[in-house]
Design a protein around this motif. Structure first.
Motif, PDB file in Angstrom:
ATOM      1  N   ASN A  74       0.936   9.815  -6.318  1.00  0.00           N
ATOM      2  CA  ASN A  74       1.124  11.166  -5.760  1.00  0.00           C
ATOM      3  C   ASN A  74       0.818  11.242  -4.266  1.00  0.00           C
ATOM      4  O   ASN A  74       0.214  12.197  -3.789  1.00  0.00           O
ATOM      5  N   PHE A  75       1.222  10.195  -3.536  1.00  0.00           N
ATOM      6  CA  PHE A  75       1.087  10.124  -2.074  1.00  0.00           C
ATOM      7  C   PHE A  75      -0.376  10.210  -1.623  1.00  0.00           C
ATOM      8  O   PHE A  75      -0.701  10.793  -0.596  1.00  0.00           O
ATOM      9  N   ASN A  76      -1.236   9.595  -2.388  1.00  0.00           N
ATOM     10  CA  ASN A  76      -2.656   9.503  -2.029  1.00  0.00           C
ATOM     11  C   ASN A  76      -2.796   8.712  -0.726  1.00  0.00           C
ATOM     12  O   ASN A  76      -2.349   7.566  -0.647  1.00  0.00           O
ATOM     13  N   PRO A  77      -3.419   9.273   0.326  1.00  0.00           N
ATOM     14  CA  PRO A  77      -3.528   8.561   1.610  1.00  0.00           C
ATOM     15  C   PRO A  77      -4.735   7.639   1.692  1.00  0.00           C
ATOM     16  O   PRO A  77      -4.954   7.008   2.730  1.00  0.00           O
ATOM     17  N   LEU A  78      -5.523   7.548   0.608  1.00  0.00           N
ATOM     18  CA  LEU A  78      -6.777   6.806   0.645  1.00  0.00           C
ATOM     19  C   LEU A  78      -6.705   5.473  -0.072  1.00  0.00           C
ATOM     20  O   LEU A  78      -7.704   4.939  -0.535  1.00  0.00           O
ATOM     21  N   ILE A  79      -5.490   4.917  -0.167  1.00  0.00           N
ATOM     22  CA  ILE A  79      -5.297   3.617  -0.834  1.00  0.00           C
ATOM     23  C   ILE A  79      -5.689   2.488   0.118  1.00  0.00           C
ATOM     24  O   ILE A  79      -5.247   2.449   1.268  1.00  0.00           O
ATOM     25  N   ASN A  80      -6.507   1.565  -0.358  1.00  0.00           N
ATOM     26  CA  ASN A  80      -6.890   0.417   0.461  1.00  0.00           C
ATOM     27  C   ASN A  80      -5.839  -0.689   0.390  1.00  0.00           C
ATOM     28  O   ASN A  80      -5.167  -0.852  -0.624  1.00  0.00           O
ATOM     29  N   ASN A  81      -5.717  -1.433   1.482  1.00  0.00           N
ATOM     30  CA  ASN A  81      -4.761  -2.536   1.545  1.00  0.00           C
ATOM     31  C   ASN A  81      -5.191  -3.714   0.682  1.00  0.00           C
ATOM     32  O   ASN A  81      -6.375  -3.866   0.351  1.00  0.00           O
ATOM     33  N   LEU A 130       1.261   9.711   8.369  1.00  0.00           N
ATOM     34  CA  LEU A 130       2.634   9.358   7.978  1.00  0.00           C
ATOM     35  C   LEU A 130       3.235  10.420   7.064  1.00  0.00           C
ATOM     36  O   LEU A 130       4.378  10.854   7.256  1.00  0.00           O
ATOM     37  N   ASN A 131       2.473  10.870   6.088  1.00  0.00           N
ATOM     38  CA  ASN A 131       2.986  11.863   5.146  1.00  0.00           C
ATOM     39  C   ASN A 131       3.154  13.243   5.786  1.00  0.00           C
ATOM     40  O   ASN A 131       4.073  13.987   5.439  1.00  0.00           O
ATOM     41  N   ILE A 132       2.278  13.586   6.718  1.00  0.00           N
ATOM     42  CA  ILE A 132       2.447  14.835   7.467  1.00  0.00           C
ATOM     43  C   ILE A 132       3.734  14.767   8.282  1.00  0.00           C
ATOM     44  O   ILE A 132       4.527  15.716   8.317  1.00  0.00           O
ATOM     45  N   CYS A 133       3.954  13.619   8.946  1.00  0.00           N
ATOM     46  CA  CYS A 133       5.167  13.445   9.757  1.00  0.00           C
ATOM     47  C   CYS A 133       6.423  13.506   8.900  1.00  0.00           C
ATOM     48  O   CYS A 133       7.451  14.042   9.333  1.00  0.00           O
ATOM     49  N   GLU A 155      -8.471  25.217  -0.168  1.00  0.00           N
ATOM     50  CA  GLU A 155      -8.234  24.493  -1.410  1.00  0.00           C
ATOM     51  C   GLU A 155      -6.742  24.198  -1.578  1.00  0.00           C
ATOM     52  O   GLU A 155      -5.900  25.069  -1.359  1.00  0.00           O
ATOM     53  N   VAL A 156      -6.430  22.959  -1.969  1.00  0.00           N
ATOM     54  CA  VAL A 156      -5.045  22.583  -2.271  1.00  0.00           C
ATOM     55  C   VAL A 156      -5.033  21.835  -3.595  1.00  0.00           C
ATOM     56  O   VAL A 156      -5.999  21.153  -3.957  1.00  0.00           O
ATOM     57  N   ASP A 157      -3.952  21.957  -4.319  1.00  0.00           N
ATOM     58  CA  ASP A 157      -3.875  21.365  -5.659  1.00  0.00           C
ATOM     59  C   ASP A 157      -3.562  19.880  -5.634  1.00  0.00           C
ATOM     60  O   ASP A 157      -3.974  19.128  -6.515  1.00  0.00           O
ATOM     61  N   ASN A 158      -2.802  19.440  -4.619  1.00  0.00           N
ATOM     62  CA  ASN A 158      -2.411  18.034  -4.557  1.00  0.00           C
ATOM     63  C   ASN A 158      -2.108  17.650  -3.116  1.00  0.00           C
ATOM     64  O   ASN A 158      -2.075  18.503  -2.223  1.00  0.00           O
ATOM     65  N   PHE A 159      -1.900  16.370  -2.888  1.00  0.00           N
ATOM     66  CA  PHE A 159      -1.675  15.889  -1.525  1.00  0.00           C
ATOM     67  C   PHE A 159      -0.361  16.411  -0.946  1.00  0.00           C
ATOM     68  O   PHE A 159      -0.286  16.733   0.248  1.00  0.00           O
ATOM     69  N   SER A 160       0.688  16.502  -1.756  1.00  0.00           N
ATOM     70  CA  SER A 160       1.969  17.014  -1.253  1.00  0.00           C
ATOM     71  C   SER A 160       1.824  18.433  -0.709  1.00  0.00           C
ATOM     72  O   SER A 160       2.393  18.788   0.328  1.00  0.00           O
ATOM     73  N   GLU A 161       1.042  19.237  -1.412  1.00  0.00           N
ATOM     74  CA  GLU A 161       0.801  20.607  -0.939  1.00  0.00           C
ATOM     75  C   GLU A 161       0.024  20.593   0.379  1.00  0.00           C
ATOM     76  O   GLU A 161       0.286  21.387   1.280  1.00  0.00           O
ATOM     77  N   LEU A 162      -0.938  19.685   0.479  1.00  0.00           N
ATOM     78  CA  LEU A 162      -1.718  19.548   1.717  1.00  0.00           C
ATOM     79  C   LEU A 162      -0.809  19.225   2.892  1.00  0.00           C
ATOM     80  O   LEU A 162      -0.882  19.868   3.949  1.00  0.00           O
ATOM     81  N   TYR A 163       0.053  18.220   2.725  1.00  0.00           N
ATOM     82  CA  TYR A 163       0.951  17.825   3.816  1.00  0.00           C
ATOM     83  C   TYR A 163       1.879  18.979   4.202  1.00  0.00           C
ATOM     84  O   TYR A 163       2.158  19.198   5.385  1.00  0.00           O
ATOM     85  N   THR A 180       0.826  -1.206   0.000  1.00  0.00           N
ATOM     86  CA  THR A 180       0.000   0.000   0.000  1.00  0.00           C
ATOM     87  C   THR A 180       0.858   1.252   0.000  1.00  0.00           C
ATOM     88  O   THR A 180       0.558   2.233  -0.681  1.00  0.00           O
ATOM     89  N   LEU A 181       1.923   1.213   0.755  1.00  0.00           N
ATOM     90  CA  LEU A 181       2.833   2.362   0.833  1.00  0.00           C
ATOM     91  C   LEU A 181       3.434   2.671  -0.532  1.00  0.00           C
ATOM     92  O   LEU A 181       3.486   3.842  -0.952  1.00  0.00           O
ATOM     93  N   VAL A 182       3.861   1.638  -1.242  1.00  0.00           N
ATOM     94  CA  VAL A 182       4.441   1.824  -2.583  1.00  0.00           C
ATOM     95  C   VAL A 182       3.378   2.349  -3.551  1.00  0.00           C
ATOM     96  O   VAL A 182       3.624   3.271  -4.332  1.00  0.00           O
ATOM     97  N   THR A 183       2.172   1.775  -3.475  1.00  0.00           N
ATOM     98  CA  THR A 183       1.088   2.205  -4.357  1.00  0.00           C
ATOM     99  C   THR A 183       0.726   3.659  -4.112  1.00  0.00           C
ATOM    100  O   THR A 183       0.467   4.422  -5.056  1.00  0.00           O
ATOM    101  N   SER A 184       0.711   4.051  -2.845  1.00  0.00           N
ATOM    102  CA  SER A 184       0.397   5.443  -2.503  1.00  0.00           C
ATOM    103  C   SER A 184       1.413   6.407  -3.104  1.00  0.00           C
ATOM    104  O   SER A 184       1.051   7.447  -3.669  1.00  0.00           O
TER     105      SER A 184
END
Length: 551
Positions: free
Chosen positions: A108-115, A242-245, A137-145, A100-104
């Motif tokens: 683009n570091f999507n945190p909503l990937i199912n196992n 995890l991505n925020i950290c 509003e954010v353009d992508n997950f990296s910007e959100l983190y 799941t980590l690799v798939t995420s």
């Protein structure tokens, strides 16, 4: 060529078998899987090159687990014909797996990937980030983190409602609450804060991402950031955190705090735009011998084990039966020591001839004035209390004013709390119990005073515990000038000796073949370790394997 992988996996939650099957399917290799008791066997067949590649593949894809005890790999001639290749369904909601980590990351570091294993975690289309009632509003997950990391770095809190729970996070330097969990932003920084051993590091990094209570090291303690000498630590168990950290770690932030809250008044909130399942949350204690005890949380336990606990009205009996079931001990003669913080303590025995017997109970005298009155009934006791009043008048006055709640359980934990008030460690029972434990854990020596742990009927193996003798003995050591920390350790150490002596007595008089230990008091690492050390010379010890040590 055939490789045989043998995994000693002590849970019946079907996670390992399902993960092995999916790994084999992803690699596209011929396989068979079977399980007998706690041993899971995987047989794979191919040429030498492909089997080498598969071995590397499985090492990358199979996560650590607190339920793994050992693994072995051998070359074999044939796959057993009678192998039961049926695999039960895994109905767990799990933290992220290596796949799941690799798939995420690839998405683009999507945190909503199912196992790939277990029930789906998310049915969601995105993440909602708000400042008060306005969506940011954010353009992508990296910007959100990156935005959230910047907010936390600047001293703000963020409220998160996601698969790991509803909780507030903030920079550790801003912690104001005593009830919190420390989240390291990377595994590599953990030793900057706490004293931790290799087996505890491995457990933190396991798939289950458990909470572990650890002692703050001297260097970090000197910074006077934390309000406590011991903290609960866990790594992020969901991709969002995890991505925020990861962003925080790159910004030089080593630790944040997590405070679980259903509702929050935080300015910033982060939530899932859709539905999701909650992840199991567990706390473990890891002993020096590698034994992993689940202190809280049954989310990874097999359903039928949890159901069987409900068949008993008495908590001690339920826990006793649960260990016998997990270790298949119903045909053996075994004794069980249930020492709890929340329920009545009991020492029990089981054999086919006798069934379940209650041997020792721990009744509490719930009036401190009455305790002093009973001690003064003998001439020695009367002189002892007179000296105590003369030497510690303020402690005595506070003690006799303290009211013991009527609903306190009949156990050693309550007795320690009462003793702590009488000895001046604390002004109330609950705080006193924890203060005694804290003092005992702080003791750095090897031996404490031998506080009396005796039965009312000293000649019988079936009797009530003598609470008065324990308190009278502790008062004597206090009068002799024993330091509070040393005395607290003496109370803990003497309890472990009492259990060891009782184990010897059960072996001798009841032919007990094993000693079972359970109850939340064994979640205190120092107490569990000295008890195991004292008992193992005479008896084999069993703990719960996948159920919590208390219910």
């Amino acid at each position: 060529m055939i490789l045989s992988f043998e995994f000693n996996y002590i849970s019946k939650n079907a996670l390992l078998e399902n993960m092995l099957e999916l790994i084999c399917k992803d690699f596209d290799i011929s396989y068979k899987i079977g399980k007998v008791d706690n041993i899971v066997n995987l047989y794979v067949e191919d040429n030498e090159t492909e089997l080498t590649n598969f071995s590397n593949f499985i090492a990358q894809r199979l996560p650590l687990s607190i339920f793994f005890k050992s693994t072995a790999v051998n070359v074999v001639d044939t796959i057993p014909e009678n192998l039961d290749n049926s695999i039960e369904e895994c109905n767990l909601c799990l933290p992220f797996t290596p796949k799941t980590l690799v798939t995420s990351k690839r998405n683009n570091f999507n945190p909503l990937i199912n196992n790939e294993v277990g029930i789906p975690t998310f049915n969601a289309k995105g993440v909602l980030f708000k400042k008060e009632d306005s969506v940011i509003e954010v353009d992508n997950f990296s910007e959100l983190y990156q935005k959230i990391a910047k907010i936390i770095k600047e001293g703000e809190e963020v409220y998160i409602d996601s698969t790991s729970g509803a909780y507030v996070i903030g920079k550790i330097e801003n912690i104001k609450d005593d009830d919190f969990i420390v989240i390291p932003t990377d595994l590599s920084v953990v030793e900057k804060m706490v004293v931790i051993k290799e087996n505890e590091i491995k457990a933190l990094a396991s798939l289950e991402k458990p909470v572990i209570k650890l002692r703050v090291n001297t260097l970090y303690s000197s910074k006077e950031i934390l309000p406590t000498k011991r903290v609960k630590i866990k790594l992020p168990d969901e991709l969002l955190l995890l991505n925020i950290c990861d962003k925080l770690n790159k910004d030089g932030i080593d630790f944040i705090y997590r405070i679980d809250k259903i509702n929050s008044t935080c300015k910033y909130t982060l939530s899932i735009d859709g539905t999701f399942n909650r992840l199991p949350q567990i706390e473990v204690c890891i002993l020096e011998n590698g034994e992993i005890l689940i202190v809280n949380g049954d989310g990874y336990s097999s359903p039928f084990l949890k159901e069987n606990l409900k068949k008993f009205d008495c908590h001690g009996h339920a826990q006793f039966a649960s260990i016998m079931q997990e270790h298949n001990l119903f045909d053996e003669k075994v004794s069980c020591f249930y020492i709890s913080k929340t329920h009545d303590d009991m020492i029990m025995h089981h054999s086919q001839n006798t069934g379940m017997l209650d041997l020792i109970k721990f009744p509490v005298i719930d009036d401190i004035k009455e305790i002093f009155k009973i001690i003064k009934q003998s001439d020695i006791g009367k002189k002892l209390i007179e000296n105590y009043i003369q030497q510690f008048p303020k402690v005595y006055e506070k003690a006799i004013e303290c009211q013991i709640p009527k609903n306190m359980p009949n156990n050693i934990y309550t007795i320690w709390g009462i003793a702590a008030v009488i000895l001046g460690f604390s002004d109330n029972i609950k705080e006193g119990s924890e203060k005694t434990i804290e003092f005992a854990e702080d003791f750095g020596g090897k031996k404490g005073p031998r506080v009396d742990y005796l039965l009312i009927d000293k000649e019988s193996i079936k009797s009530d515990f003598d609470m008065i003798r324990l308190i009278r003995s502790a008062i004597s050591f206090k009068l002799a000038g024993t330091d509070d920390i040393i005395l607290s350790f003496g109370m803990m150490e003497a309890l472990s000796y009492f259990l060891s002596d009782t184990s010897d007595s059960c072996n001798e008089n009841l032919s007990s073949e094993k000693t079972l230990l359970c109850g939340s008091m064994f979640g205190i690492k120092k107490f569990a370790e000295i008890t195991c050390k004292n008992i193992t010379a005479s008896s084999h010890i069993c703990f719960n394997r996948e159920l919590p040590i208390d219910n």
